[in-house]
Design an enzyme around this catalytic site. Structure first.
Site, short mmCIF file in Angstrom:
data_model
loop_
_atom_site.label_atom_id
_atom_site.label_comp_id
_atom_site.label_asym_id
_atom_site.label_seq_id
_atom_site.Cartn_x
_atom_site.Cartn_y
_atom_site.Cartn_z
N THR A 23 -4.15 4.02 -3.57
CA THR A 23 -3.75 5.25 -4.23
C THR A 23 -2.71 4.90 -5.29
O THR A 23 -1.86 4.04 -5.08
CB THR A 23 -3.16 6.25 -3.22
OG1 THR A 23 -4.18 6.55 -2.26
CG2 THR A 23 -2.73 7.54 -3.88
N PHE A 52 0.32 6.35 -7.65
CA PHE A 52 1.29 7.45 -7.69
C PHE A 52 1.96 7.47 -9.06
O PHE A 52 2.15 6.42 -9.67
CB PHE A 52 2.38 7.24 -6.63
CG PHE A 52 1.85 7.32 -5.22
CD1 PHE A 52 1.21 6.23 -4.65
CD2 PHE A 52 1.99 8.48 -4.46
CE1 PHE A 52 0.71 6.29 -3.35
CE2 PHE A 52 1.50 8.55 -3.16
CZ PHE A 52 0.86 7.46 -2.61
#
Ligand code: PEP
Ligand code: MN
Length: 709
Positions: free
Chosen positions: A279, A281
């Site tokens: 992921t 960010f």
């Protein structure tokens, strides 16, 4: 307890003591490494040297991998560890240049302690040596509101996941509010399934997680038809609810850390659909911060194009034309304006750089609306790929000029076939270069794919993989579905064989190539293999070619046993015409009246294909000759003739091979071939200038323009 088990316990506890000492020594070494990095950063403060040097990084990774190999440690493990260390060192140097090492920040994130967002926020702050007061909020919107109201100095929110894609709500927040991006961070997501007791997953009735967590494990969940997926606001929160319920029929998906934090039992590990699940960010602030020009940066912006034909293309051309490489383009609906879109663009560049300032100005006049979201130190850059290189020969000889001098210009009017146009040289002046793992096939490099004809056992494939890698091969081959002349011959291990090949590839860090025989195998194969091979017997299996045109995986198309080059290129055209441009051609010998060799290896195909097509071509001298003693001379000749690489069969004990024993090289023979390969001058890689110009004239104006960039 008897005497023996007491002894055993004492021994284990001794060994554990030694491990603890080693672990602490590793941590001390990391701390020492960081001190040296800080000194490097100080030295760089005085100069204009950039802090990220791709060449130097590659050198570091290569030498630690080589050392790992020597010591019998998995090079891919060492590679992963050093990637993390290098990223940390860039963050450390960046914080020196920005002068914000140290300090205290109030950080808003979404979720509770031990959520992935919490871990990523910690990682970001640690990288810059910043102390943080982290506050978790129920929603992304609430975290952003805390930043906007001044309750937080930063908000760290997920923006995209490599399995599930973009997080639309965060994009919406960026559009709606005065928020700016000042940094980015990544986190490797390793989901597990946890519950209050150790029960089989088939007995579960409910599985809780954040919607993203459920989406990233969709395949795993599909295999548990009795369990209902229940979205919750946070992965760690889901773990907490499960722990509080005490109900053994409920489980949660989240991190191992969260499971441990709430005292849950881990039922299954690594349950994401994709094993490489990351992921990204974004670090948000109320204002943009300028970044030192020596730090590799990304810039993000929101763009609304004019209502004109080709408007988006014009904007992208401004970026490309000014040397800004785009890393992400996301299109979102324009609220209240049905069927209109705005674009989120990320590119490599720094808004403090005059070159980027000029490009942004030009973009402003080309677009309807632009909002620059900020320039920030880049953490995610695609790993640079390299052209295949061979081990350096003892003494260098250069006869390349000689080979280039004999490369005559092709006929003035190239012969054109109506059976193929996309793979035709006139459609593309530049050679097609196919990326496989971090290696490039085509162009100037020379790539060696090697391994057994068939995967036979775990031992066999892993030992062959190590062997070919240690002698400089770039890709591991191994058949698991085998097209055999006789139905009574060994047919390959099938899917379990593919698992072994994947394992060998992971252990050695080599990408893998294997044959796909049927349309129904294509999608499953594409998930595991780096290159899908179409065997000679399937070259004109048009359904298979069409199916391969639909996947985003390189295809190695072998020439049919009795196919002309024209038919071969037309077969490649099937794949390309259906969307997949990543085709590598492989000459593997054809049927002629000659019976002294298994097939007649047509080396002239190299010159013909390079003239007529832009696709890369490699040579398989193993099937091309059928006898191991002919393999090395033909391999060397292929390099001299201008091939882009080789496909070679190697077996730890060729006489015991279950298929193609006569043509498989022994470890010593493969070593010999590779040892001399780099001494053979590489054939005409650059085409004669006059010929290139002629082709440029035959191209449409737009293609010519692109060729000049
Ligand atoms: C192979 O590569 O093992 C193979 C079966 O090759 P071909 O299709 O060229 O015979
Ligand atoms: Mn074979």
């Amino acid at each position: 307890m008897d005497g023996q088990s007491l002894n055993e316990q004492a021994e284990i506890s001794d060994l554990r003591g030694s491990l603890d000492e080693l672990d602490s020594a590793i941590v001390r070494l990391i701390a020492q490494r960081r001190e040296v990095i800080a000194a490097v950063a100080k030295a760089k403060e005085r100069g204009s040297a950039t802090i990220q040097d791709a060449e130097r990084e590659r050198h570091i990774i290569e030498s630690v991998q080589a050392q790992a190999t020597e010591l019998g440690v998995s090079p891919s493990l060492v590679r992963r560890i050093f990637r993390e260390l290098l990223n940390d060192s860039i963050a450390l140097q960046t914080s020196h240049l920005t002068g914000d090492a140290g300090g205290r920040m109030r950080v808003a994130f979404q979720g509770v302690t031990h959520a992935y967002s919490y871990a990523a926020s910690q990682k970001y702050l640690n990288g810059y040596g910043i102390e943080g007061d982290l506050t978790g909020y129920r929603t992304f919107r609430q975290a952003a509101a805390a930043l906007l109201s001044g309750d937080a100095d930063l908000a760290i929110l997920p923006i995209e996941n490599t399995t599930a894609g973009s997080i639309n709500e965060v994009y919406a927040l960026l559009r709606e509010h005065d928020l700016f991006i000042v940094g980015e961070e990544t986190w490797k997501v390793e989901h597990c399934l946890a519950a209050v007791a150790d029960i089989p997953p088939s007995g579960l009735s409910k599985i809780l997680s954040h919607p993203q967590g459920l989406e990233q494990c969709a395949q795993f969940l599909a295999a548990l038809p009795n369990a209902t997926a229940v979205p919750s606001f946070d992965t760690a929160g889901a773990m907490q609810s499960v722990a509080e319920s005490g109900d053994p029929s409920i489980a949660a998906i989240g991190s191992l850390e969260a499971a441990a934090e709430y005292g849950l039992v881990v039922l299954c590990r690594n349950i994401s659909d994709s094993s490489d699940n990351y992921t990204r960010f974004v670090v948000l602030c109320r204002s943009a911060t300028p970044v030192d020009l020596r730090i590799p940066c990304k810039t993000s912006l929101i763009l609304v194009t004019r209502h004109e034909e080709g408007a988006l293309l014009r904007c992208l051309e401004i970026l490309a034309g000014s040397g800004h490489s785009m890393t992400k383009l996301e299109s979102r609906p324009r609220p209240g304006m049905p069927w209109e879109y705005l674009f989120f663009v990320d590119f490599e560049g720094n808004a403090a750089d005059p070159r980027t300032v000029a490009a942004l100005d030009e973009l402003r006049s080309a677009a309807l609306y632009i909002k620059v979201l900020g320039s920030y130190p880049a953490k995610v850059l695609r790993e640079p790929a390299r052209a295949g290189e061979l081990p350096v020969p003892p003494e260098s000889e250069s006869a390349v000029e000689m080979l280039e001098a004999v490369a005559a210009a092709p006929p003035a009017a190239p012969r054109r076939s109506s059976h193929y146009k996309l793979v035709d040289r006139t459609a593309r002046q530049n050679d097609t270069v196919v990326r496989v793992g971090d290696v490039l096939v085509g162009g100037d490099g020379f790539v060696v794919m090697a391994g057994p004809c068939s995967v036979e056992s775990e031992d066999q494939i892993i030992s062959t993989a190590r062997l070919v890698r240690d002698h400089g091969a770039h890709v591991l081959r191994g058949g698991v579905f085998k097209p055999r002349t006789s139905p009574y011959s060994f047919q390959g291990l099938g899917w379990p064989g593919l698992d072994l090949l994947v394992k060998a590839g992971r252990e050695t860090g080599l990408p893998i190539v294997t044959e796909v025989m049927a349309t129904g195998q294509v999608h499953r194969m594409a998930e595991a293999a780096d290159i899908l091979q179409v065997g000679a017997r399937n070259m004109q299996n048009f359904d298979l070619l069409r199916e391969l045109g639909k996947v985003d995986r390189p295809v190695l198309l072998k020439r049919g046993l009795s196919s002309t080059i024209e038919e071969w290129l037309a077969a490649a055209e099937y794949v390309v015409a259906h969307g997949n441009q990543q085709v590598i051609l492989c000459e593997r010998g054809i049927r002629t009246f000659e019976s002294a060799t298994r097939n007649t290896l047509d080396l002239s195909a190299i010159a013909v294909v390079r003239e007529r097509s832009h696709l890369p071509i490699i040579i398989d001298p193993s099937h091309g000759t059928g006898f191991r003693s002919y393999v090395a001379p033909m391999a060397w000749a292929a390099r001299a003739a201008g091939a882009h690489g080789l496909l070679i069969e190697v077996h730890p004990t060729p006489e015991q091979a279950l298929s193609d024993a006569d043509q498989s090289l022994s470890p010593a023979e493969f070593a010999h071939l590779m040892h001399h390969l780099a001494k053979v001058p590489q054939g005409p890689v650059r085409r004669p200038a006059a010929a290139a110009d002629q082709r440029a004239e035959a191209m449409p104006a737009s293609a010519r323009l692109a060729a000049h960039h």
